[in-house]
Design a protein around this motif. Structure first.
Motif, PDB file in Angstrom:
ATOM      1  N   MET A  41       0.792  -1.225   0.000  1.00  0.00           N
ATOM      2  CA  MET A  41       0.000   0.000   0.000  1.00  0.00           C
ATOM      3  C   MET A  41       0.831   1.286   0.000  1.00  0.00           C
ATOM      4  O   MET A  41       0.382   2.312  -0.489  1.00  0.00           O
ATOM      5  CB  MET A  41      -0.907   0.034   1.253  1.00  0.00           C
ATOM      6  CG  MET A  41      -2.049  -0.952   1.227  1.00  0.00           C
ATOM      7  SD  MET A  41      -3.191  -0.599  -0.098  1.00  0.00           S
ATOM      8  CE  MET A  41      -4.121   0.761   0.607  1.00  0.00           C
ATOM      9  N   CYS A  42       2.022   1.241   0.592  1.00  0.00           N
ATOM     10  CA  CYS A  42       2.714   2.467   0.979  1.00  0.00           C
ATOM     11  C   CYS A  42       3.527   3.096  -0.151  1.00  0.00           C
ATOM     12  O   CYS A  42       4.654   3.530   0.071  1.00  0.00           O
ATOM     13  CB  CYS A  42       3.593   2.203   2.185  1.00  0.00           C
ATOM     14  SG  CYS A  42       4.761   0.867   1.894  1.00  0.00           S
ATOM     15  N   GLY A  43       2.963   3.142  -1.353  1.00  0.00           N
ATOM     16  CA  GLY A  43       3.719   3.663  -2.482  1.00  0.00           C
ATOM     17  C   GLY A  43       3.938   5.166  -2.423  1.00  0.00           C
ATOM     18  O   GLY A  43       3.000   5.919  -2.158  1.00  0.00           O
ATOM     19  N   MET A  44       5.164   5.594  -2.633  1.00  0.00           N
ATOM     20  CA  MET A  44       5.467   7.015  -2.812  1.00  0.00           C
ATOM     21  C   MET A  44       6.849   7.130  -3.437  1.00  0.00           C
ATOM     22  O   MET A  44       7.705   6.257  -3.247  1.00  0.00           O
ATOM     23  CB  MET A  44       5.385   7.774  -1.486  1.00  0.00           C
ATOM     24  CG  MET A  44       6.212   7.212  -0.369  1.00  0.00           C
ATOM     25  SD  MET A  44       5.917   8.055   1.206  1.00  0.00           S
ATOM     26  CE  MET A  44       4.428   7.268   1.794  1.00  0.00           C
ATOM     27  N   VAL A  45       7.025   8.183  -4.219  1.00  0.00           N
ATOM     28  CA  VAL A  45       8.322   8.402  -4.855  1.00  0.00           C
ATOM     29  C   VAL A  45       9.141   9.312  -3.958  1.00  0.00           C
ATOM     30  O   VAL A  45       8.724  10.426  -3.638  1.00  0.00           O
ATOM     31  CB  VAL A  45       8.154   9.005  -6.262  1.00  0.00           C
ATOM     32  CG1 VAL A  45       9.505   9.391  -6.850  1.00  0.00           C
ATOM     33  CG2 VAL A  45       7.456   8.003  -7.173  1.00  0.00           C
ATOM     34  N   ILE A  46      10.278   8.806  -3.475  1.00  0.00           N
ATOM     35  CA  ILE A  46      11.101   9.536  -2.520  1.00  0.00           C
ATOM     36  C   ILE A  46      12.397   9.958  -3.204  1.00  0.00           C
ATOM     37  O   ILE A  46      13.144   9.100  -3.695  1.00  0.00           O
ATOM     38  CB  ILE A  46      11.381   8.641  -1.284  1.00  0.00           C
ATOM     39  CG1 ILE A  46      10.037   8.228  -0.640  1.00  0.00           C
ATOM     40  CG2 ILE A  46      12.284   9.363  -0.292  1.00  0.00           C
ATOM     41  CD1 ILE A  46      10.169   7.125   0.395  1.00  0.00           C
ATOM     42  N   ASN A  47      12.647  11.226  -3.272  1.00  0.00           N
ATOM     43  CA  ASN A  47      13.811  11.763  -3.983  1.00  0.00           C
ATOM     44  C   ASN A  47      13.946  11.191  -5.396  1.00  0.00           C
ATOM     45  O   ASN A  47      15.029  10.824  -5.841  1.00  0.00           O
ATOM     46  CB  ASN A  47      15.099  11.511  -3.187  1.00  0.00           C
ATOM     47  CG  ASN A  47      15.278  12.553  -2.083  1.00  0.00           C
ATOM     48  OD1 ASN A  47      14.657  13.626  -2.133  1.00  0.00           O
ATOM     49  ND2 ASN A  47      16.112  12.248  -1.109  1.00  0.00           N
TER      50      ASN A  47
END
Ligand code: HEM
Ligand code: SF4
Ligand code: FES
Lengths: 249, 223
Positions: free
Chosen positions: A65-71
């Motif tokens: 679930m925890c998708g995010m684009v980090i840097n």
């Protein structure tokens, strides 16, 4: 450590959205990335501001679930999920950019939360086997070669997180789709629908407005479950083979 | 209406792989033929003539040459048309770009397939007008293909344009040649390093062979 975050804030699917800067002080290197966001959100709530919306569930790297684009990298600098990423991967004074997955097929719901329903529809199109129900058959009634079982299992570990789509320059869903095609295509139970499955799943993938694959390899490089690029070649093999088959619709 | 299965992104990509492979096979023959320039004018011009009469009388004069030209034209058209459709789909698939983007694994070659391909197309057009149909004649026109080639490459700008374009073709093929196998379903974890290595080796050999001619004319080995 003290960090500067630049986070994508977007009120809803119709909102334009923008990057907003936040300072977060006294972050422990032992915190997970999501715990660090929790700290920020508690403060925002106390200050009467809207907390940053992000998806999460298991927080142990298995739900996707925890998708995010980090840097600029899906799930950030380690090859794992955001919930399993720890703040020790960053240093004091860092500025960290956080954005949602960006793809037409994954519309932003709010802030970092996207709708990954397109993946469900790809699975519904053929990512299953049709089996008669009833009591479970004996586990060893259909023998499966060890090598095939291992490969199928590896492919089955896909958690549908969407990092492959987020990382692909074409926003293609081929690694996700290929993981399921490979998983079922390697097992005897998957054979009867093997040709129609791949055709239907690829059609659905195209219909959801994902891009096409150009064998670039960014997907496999960020996949938290290590789904290999070769699964895509397997999908291609099955699809091209099905074009001559009668099973294909 | 084209049936769905022939509009799928995987099928279009397979069409690119097959037509790309046809063009590569042609490039290999073409490169080997060019090396005749080192045997001198007579040999080169004789080869050019032979291409036009080979197979005669079993096939009409120029027949084989035209068969190759038609196969290549179809390949170029299908390759570019599929590339265009897929590029437009990919652009539509990500309407909003990332604010921050970091590359993890992609190679320079894989990233430049689309624009590199467009520049190659422009080069191919120039090349055909120059040495095949003889419409433009940098350095002076001639009835001898050999003289046209030497005259052209004695113009530094022309030679440099050819060399830069060849480097781009090499780059396109470094990714393209391994991509053919992946797209046609013949790659695997074990084979991938071999395929990538082979693609690089063949691209280097091919482009080095092509470059020999303009470079040799430039430095005066062939004149
Ligand atoms: C004329 C303009 C051209 C354009 C616009 C173009 C464009 C492209 C694009 C976008 C791809 C797909 C990139 C990828 O899958 O990573 C590709 C693949 C390829 N191209 Fe081209 N190209 C052109 C000319 C050529 C030429 C002249 C050759 C051969 C000498 C060639 C050989 C290949 C091969 C072998 C592939 C791999 C196919 C595959 O991915 O399976 N291309 N091209
Ligand atoms: S293939 Fe990997 S990156 Fe893609 S959805 Fe599955 S687990 Fe996530
Ligand atoms: S919250 Fe479940 S994988 Fe990260």
């Amino acid at each position: 450590m003290n960090l500067t975050l630049r986070i994508w804030r977007q009120k809803g699917s119709e909102d334009k959205g923008r990057m907003v800067r936040y300072e977060v002080a006294d972050v422990s290197p032992d915190m997970s990335f999501l715990e660090m966001l929790d700290v920020l959100n508690e403060r925002l709530t106390l200050e009467g501001e809207e907390p940053v919306a992000f998806d999460h569930d298991c927080r142990e790297g298995i739900c996707g679930m925890c998708g995010m684009v980090i840097n600029g990298v899906a799930h950030g600098p380690e090859v794992t999920t955001a919930c399993q990423l720890h703040m020790r991967s960053f240093s004091d004074g860092d500025t960290i950019d956080i954005e949602p997955w960006r793809a037409k097929a994954f519309p932003v719901v709010k802030d970092l939360v996207v709708d990954r329903g397109a993946f469900d529809r790809i699975i519904q199109a053929g990512g299953y086997i049709s089996a008669p129900t009833g009591s479970a058959p004996d586990a060893h009634s259909i023998p499966v070669a060890k090598a095939d079982a291992d490969r199928a299992f590896d492919a089955a570990t896909c958690i549908g997180c969407g990092a492959c789509v987020a990382a692909c320059p074409n926003a293609s869903a081929m690694l996700f789709t290929a993981a399921k095609v490979t998983h079922l295509g390697l097992l005897p139970q998957g054979q009867p629908e093997r040709a129609s499955r791949v055709v239907r799943m690829v059609d659905q993938m195209d219909a959801e407005d994902f891009g096409g694959c150009t064998n670039i390899g960014e997907c496999a490089a960020v996949c938290p479950k290590g789904i290999p690029l070769e699964t895509i070649s397997r999908l291609n093999h099955d699809l091209l083979g099905s074009l001559s088959g009668a099973d294909a619709k | 209406m084209i049936p769905t299965r022939y509009r799928s992104s995987v099928f279009l990509k397979a069409a690119m792989a097959v037509t790309g492979a046809v063009m590569v096979l042609f490039l290999i023959m073409h490169m080997v033929g060019n090396l005749k320039a080192f045997e001198g004018q007579e040999s080169f011009d004789a080869y050019s003539h032979w291409l036009r009469v080979v197979g005669y009388p079993a096939v009409p004069e120029g027949g084989l040459l035209w068969a190759i030209r038609i196969a290549l034209t179809v390949s170029v058209v299908v390759h570019i048309a599929s590339a265009t459709v897929l590029a437009l789909r990919a652009r539509r698939a990500r309407p909003q770009r990332y604010q921050t983007r970091k590359r993890v694994r992609q190679s320079y070659a894989s990233r430049t397939m689309r624009w590199g391909g467009v520049i190659i197309a422009v080069f191919v057009l120039y090349h055909i007008l120059h040495l095949t149909v003889n419409v433009i004649a940098p350095g002076g026109a001639s009835d001898s293909p050999y003289e046209r080639l030497v005259n052209g490459f004695q113009q530094p700008l022309v030679a440099v344009f050819y060399i830069v374009s060849l480097l781009l073709v090499g780059l396109h093929l470094q990714h393209g040649l391994w991509s053919v196998f992946a797209t046609l379903g013949a790659s695997s974890g074990r084979r991938e390093p071999l395929l990538r290595g082979g693609a690089t080796a063949l691209s280097v050999l091919l482009i080095a062979g092509f470059m020999l001619v303009p470079v040799s004319v430039m430095i005066g080995w062939v004149s």
